[in-house]
Design a protein around this motif. Structure first.
Motif, PDB file in Angstrom:
ATOM      1  N   GLU A  34       6.711   8.995 -28.401  1.00 50.98           N
ATOM      2  CA  GLU A  34       7.301   8.774 -27.152  1.00 50.98           C
ATOM      3  C   GLU A  34       8.456   8.885 -26.761  1.00 50.98           C
ATOM      4  O   GLU A  34       9.375   9.046 -26.033  1.00 50.98           O
ATOM      5  CB  GLU A  34       6.223   7.911 -26.540  1.00 50.98           C
ATOM      6  CG  GLU A  34       6.641   8.257 -25.176  1.00 50.98           C
ATOM      7  CD  GLU A  34       6.254   9.170 -23.926  1.00 50.98           C
ATOM      8  OE1 GLU A  34       5.980   9.229 -22.823  1.00 50.98           O
ATOM      9  OE2 GLU A  34       5.079  10.325 -24.747  1.00 50.98           O
TER      10      GLU A  34
ATOM     11  N   TYR B  44       0.260  18.032 -33.825  1.00 50.63           N
ATOM     12  CA  TYR B  44      -0.998  18.335 -32.797  1.00 50.63           C
ATOM     13  C   TYR B  44      -2.097  18.790 -33.683  1.00 50.63           C
ATOM     14  O   TYR B  44      -3.044  18.176 -33.294  1.00 50.63           O
ATOM     15  CB  TYR B  44      -0.703  19.623 -32.545  1.00 50.63           C
ATOM     16  CG  TYR B  44      -1.545  20.406 -31.997  1.00 50.63           C
ATOM     17  CD1 TYR B  44      -2.431  19.870 -30.184  1.00 50.63           C
ATOM     18  CD2 TYR B  44      -2.812  21.288 -32.384  1.00 50.63           C
ATOM     19  CE1 TYR B  44      -3.841  20.309 -30.338  1.00 50.63           C
ATOM     20  CE2 TYR B  44      -4.129  22.104 -31.337  1.00 50.63           C
ATOM     21  CZ  TYR B  44      -4.494  21.629 -30.225  1.00 50.63           C
ATOM     22  OH  TYR B  44      -5.245  21.989 -29.876  1.00 50.63           O
TER      23      TYR B  44
ATOM     24  N   TYR C 283      -3.164  15.394 -35.143  1.00 49.61           N
ATOM     25  CA  TYR C 283      -3.833  14.272 -33.450  1.00 49.61           C
ATOM     26  C   TYR C 283      -5.375  14.710 -33.270  1.00 49.61           C
ATOM     27  O   TYR C 283      -6.476  14.265 -32.791  1.00 49.61           O
ATOM     28  CB  TYR C 283      -3.086  14.241 -32.102  1.00 49.61           C
ATOM     29  CG  TYR C 283      -3.813  14.270 -30.944  1.00 49.61           C
ATOM     30  CD1 TYR C 283      -3.321  13.037 -30.850  1.00 49.61           C
ATOM     31  CD2 TYR C 283      -4.048  15.214 -30.339  1.00 49.61           C
ATOM     32  CE1 TYR C 283      -4.746  12.545 -29.467  1.00 49.61           C
ATOM     33  CE2 TYR C 283      -4.775  14.919 -28.950  1.00 49.61           C
ATOM     34  CZ  TYR C 283      -5.236  13.661 -28.326  1.00 49.61           C
ATOM     35  OH  TYR C 283      -5.762  13.489 -27.421  1.00 49.61           O
TER      36      TYR C 283
ATOM     37  N   GLU D 118      -8.356  12.704 -32.420  1.00 49.37           N
ATOM     38  CA  GLU D 118      -9.613  13.271 -31.433  1.00 49.37           C
ATOM     39  C   GLU D 118     -10.812  13.348 -31.779  1.00 49.37           C
ATOM     40  O   GLU D 118     -11.589  12.565 -31.080  1.00 49.37           O
ATOM     41  CB  GLU D 118      -9.176  13.722 -30.114  1.00 49.37           C
ATOM     42  CG  GLU D 118      -9.586  14.823 -28.908  1.00 49.37           C
ATOM     43  CD  GLU D 118      -8.982  15.944 -28.371  1.00 49.37           C
ATOM     44  OE1 GLU D 118      -8.311  15.785 -27.383  1.00 49.37           O
ATOM     45  OE2 GLU D 118      -7.964  16.887 -29.003  1.00 49.37           O
TER      46      GLU D 118
ATOM     47  N   ALA E  57      -7.460  10.764 -26.777  1.00 57.36           N
ATOM     48  CA  ALA E  57      -7.347  10.865 -25.705  1.00 57.36           C
ATOM     49  C   ALA E  57      -6.987  10.040 -25.163  1.00 57.36           C
ATOM     50  O   ALA E  57      -6.141  10.270 -23.948  1.00 57.36           O
ATOM     51  CB  ALA E  57      -8.611  11.636 -25.214  1.00 57.36           C
TER      52      ALA E  57
ATOM     53  N   LEU F  47      -3.574   8.482 -25.889  1.00 60.02           N
ATOM     54  CA  LEU F  47      -2.459   9.118 -25.475  1.00 60.02           C
ATOM     55  C   LEU F  47      -1.993   9.166 -24.161  1.00 60.02           C
ATOM     56  O   LEU F  47      -1.153  10.286 -23.763  1.00 60.02           O
ATOM     57  CB  LEU F  47      -2.774  11.469 -25.559  1.00 60.02           C
ATOM     58  CG  LEU F  47      -1.360  12.223 -26.502  1.00 60.02           C
ATOM     59  CD1 LEU F  47      -0.233  11.562 -26.689  1.00 60.02           C
ATOM     60  CD2 LEU F  47      -2.157  13.368 -26.032  1.00 60.02           C
ATOM     61  N   GLU F  48      -3.111   8.890 -23.347  1.00 66.02           N
ATOM     62  CA  GLU F  48      -3.335   9.019 -21.709  1.00 66.02           C
ATOM     63  C   GLU F  48      -1.420   8.105 -21.640  1.00 66.02           C
ATOM     64  O   GLU F  48      -0.862   8.792 -20.048  1.00 66.02           O
ATOM     65  CB  GLU F  48      -4.031   8.672 -20.706  1.00 66.02           C
ATOM     66  CG  GLU F  48      -5.064   9.643 -20.506  1.00 66.02           C
ATOM     67  CD  GLU F  48      -4.639  11.327 -20.057  1.00 66.02           C
ATOM     68  OE1 GLU F  48      -4.272  10.632 -19.201  1.00 66.02           O
ATOM     69  OE2 GLU F  48      -5.307  12.260 -20.494  1.00 66.02           O
TER      70      GLU F  48
ATOM     71  N   TYR G  53       1.224   8.246 -23.056  1.00 70.50           N
ATOM     72  CA  TYR G  53       2.229   9.069 -23.530  1.00 70.50           C
ATOM     73  C   TYR G  53       2.570  10.060 -23.136  1.00 70.50           C
ATOM     74  O   TYR G  53       2.410  10.534 -23.532  1.00 70.50           O
ATOM     75  CB  TYR G  53       2.693   8.804 -25.447  1.00 70.50           C
ATOM     76  CG  TYR G  53       2.150   6.894 -26.253  1.00 70.50           C
ATOM     77  CD1 TYR G  53       3.266   6.449 -25.354  1.00 70.50           C
ATOM     78  CD2 TYR G  53       1.132   6.916 -25.986  1.00 70.50           C
ATOM     79  CE1 TYR G  53       2.543   4.705 -26.351  1.00 70.50           C
ATOM     80  CE2 TYR G  53       0.741   5.641 -26.328  1.00 70.50           C
ATOM     81  CZ  TYR G  53       1.617   4.425 -26.656  1.00 70.50           C
ATOM     82  OH  TYR G  53       1.244   3.282 -26.757  1.00 70.50           O
ATOM     83  N   PRO G  54       2.814   9.779 -21.762  1.00 71.32           N
ATOM     84  CA  PRO G  54       3.386  11.135 -20.764  1.00 71.32           C
ATOM     85  C   PRO G  54       4.341  12.713 -21.602  1.00 71.32           C
ATOM     86  O   PRO G  54       3.777  13.406 -21.548  1.00 71.32           O
ATOM     87  CB  PRO G  54       3.432  11.061 -19.024  1.00 71.32           C
ATOM     88  CG  PRO G  54       4.258   9.566 -19.929  1.00 71.32           C
ATOM     89  CD  PRO G  54       3.998   8.659 -20.876  1.00 71.32           C
TER      90      PRO G  54
ATOM     91  N   LYS H 250       1.900  13.918 -24.797  1.00 71.42           N
ATOM     92  CA  LYS H 250       0.700  14.122 -24.105  1.00 71.42           C
ATOM     93  C   LYS H 250       1.209  16.282 -23.993  1.00 71.42           C
ATOM     94  O   LYS H 250       0.541  16.678 -23.821  1.00 71.42           O
ATOM     95  CB  LYS H 250       0.010  14.199 -22.975  1.00 71.42           C
ATOM     96  CG  LYS H 250      -0.906  14.457 -23.159  1.00 71.42           C
ATOM     97  CD  LYS H 250      -1.779  13.662 -21.609  1.00 71.42           C
ATOM     98  CE  LYS H 250      -2.322  15.063 -20.917  1.00 71.42           C
ATOM     99  NZ  LYS H 250      -3.653  14.202 -19.130  1.00 71.42           N
TER     100      LYS H 250
ATOM    101  N   THR I  77       2.057  18.002 -27.260  1.00 72.10           N
ATOM    102  CA  THR I  77       0.487  18.487 -27.808  1.00 72.10           C
ATOM    103  C   THR I  77      -0.409  19.320 -26.291  1.00 72.10           C
ATOM    104  O   THR I  77      -0.445  20.335 -27.325  1.00 72.10           O
ATOM    105  CB  THR I  77      -0.882  17.340 -27.686  1.00 72.10           C
ATOM    106  OG1 THR I  77       0.007  16.414 -28.230  1.00 72.10           O
ATOM    107  CG2 THR I  77      -1.771  17.162 -27.875  1.00 72.10           C
ATOM    108  N   GLU I  78      -0.187  19.338 -24.755  1.00 74.55           N
ATOM    109  CA  GLU I  78      -0.924  20.347 -24.216  1.00 74.55           C
ATOM    110  C   GLU I  78       0.229  21.445 -24.606  1.00 74.55           C
ATOM    111  O   GLU I  78      -0.470  22.489 -23.909  1.00 74.55           O
ATOM    112  CB  GLU I  78      -0.472  19.997 -23.252  1.00 74.55           C
ATOM    113  CG  GLU I  78      -1.425  18.683 -22.576  1.00 74.55           C
ATOM    114  CD  GLU I  78      -2.857  18.877 -22.621  1.00 74.55           C
ATOM    115  OE1 GLU I  78      -3.259  20.297 -22.751  1.00 74.55           O
ATOM    116  OE2 GLU I  78      -3.808  18.131 -22.500  1.00 74.55           O
TER     117      GLU I  78
END
Length: 124
Positions: A44, A68, A71, A75, A82, A85-86, A88-89, A92, A95-96
């Motif tokens: 991050e 990814y 991770y 996950e 998960a 990960l919330e 660490y915006p 995240k 990853t998205e």
């Protein structure tokens, strides 16, 4: 960055080596409470410092896909990755973004090879 990602995640598999139930529970607890938060915080910070959405810059590269994939193993093991990960915006978001790349979004994960529940039998 790919080398950096490899360096961070490679030794973590070694913590999953205990053969007794208590050792496995402790190893997964260490991963969940210490290892992943520390690693995610480091990644991050890298993203914050770079000002870019991905490790390779403005577009995902091999390091982003590698993160990814690794991770995803955590996950899929149902160890709480998960939820971690919330916190660490930017990570995240990376990853998205990778999740929506090309054929990655079509990929369906199979049976979990590693699982955080020591009572769960291996899939093979």
């Amino acid at each position: 960055m790919l080398y950096f990602s490899l360096f961070i995640f490679r030794p973590r598999v070694q913590t999953l080596k205990p053969t007794d139930k208590e050792g496995k529970i402790e190893a997964w607890k260490t991963l969940r409470e210490e290892v992943l938060p520390a690693q995610f915080a480091l990644l991050e910070k890298y993203l914050e410092k770079s000002g870019k959405p991905y490790f390779g810059g403005d577009e995902p590269d091999a390091a982003d896909v590698y993160f990814y994939a690794v991770y995803g193993i955590y996950e899929h093991s149902e160890m709480g990755a998960a939820e971690i990960l919330e916190n660490y915006p930017k990570l995240k978001g990376t990853t998205e973004g990778v999740k929506e790349m090309g054929r990655v979004k079509e990929w369906v994960r199979g049976v979990a090879y590693f699982h955080s529940d020591p009572e769960r039998p291996p899939p093979f």
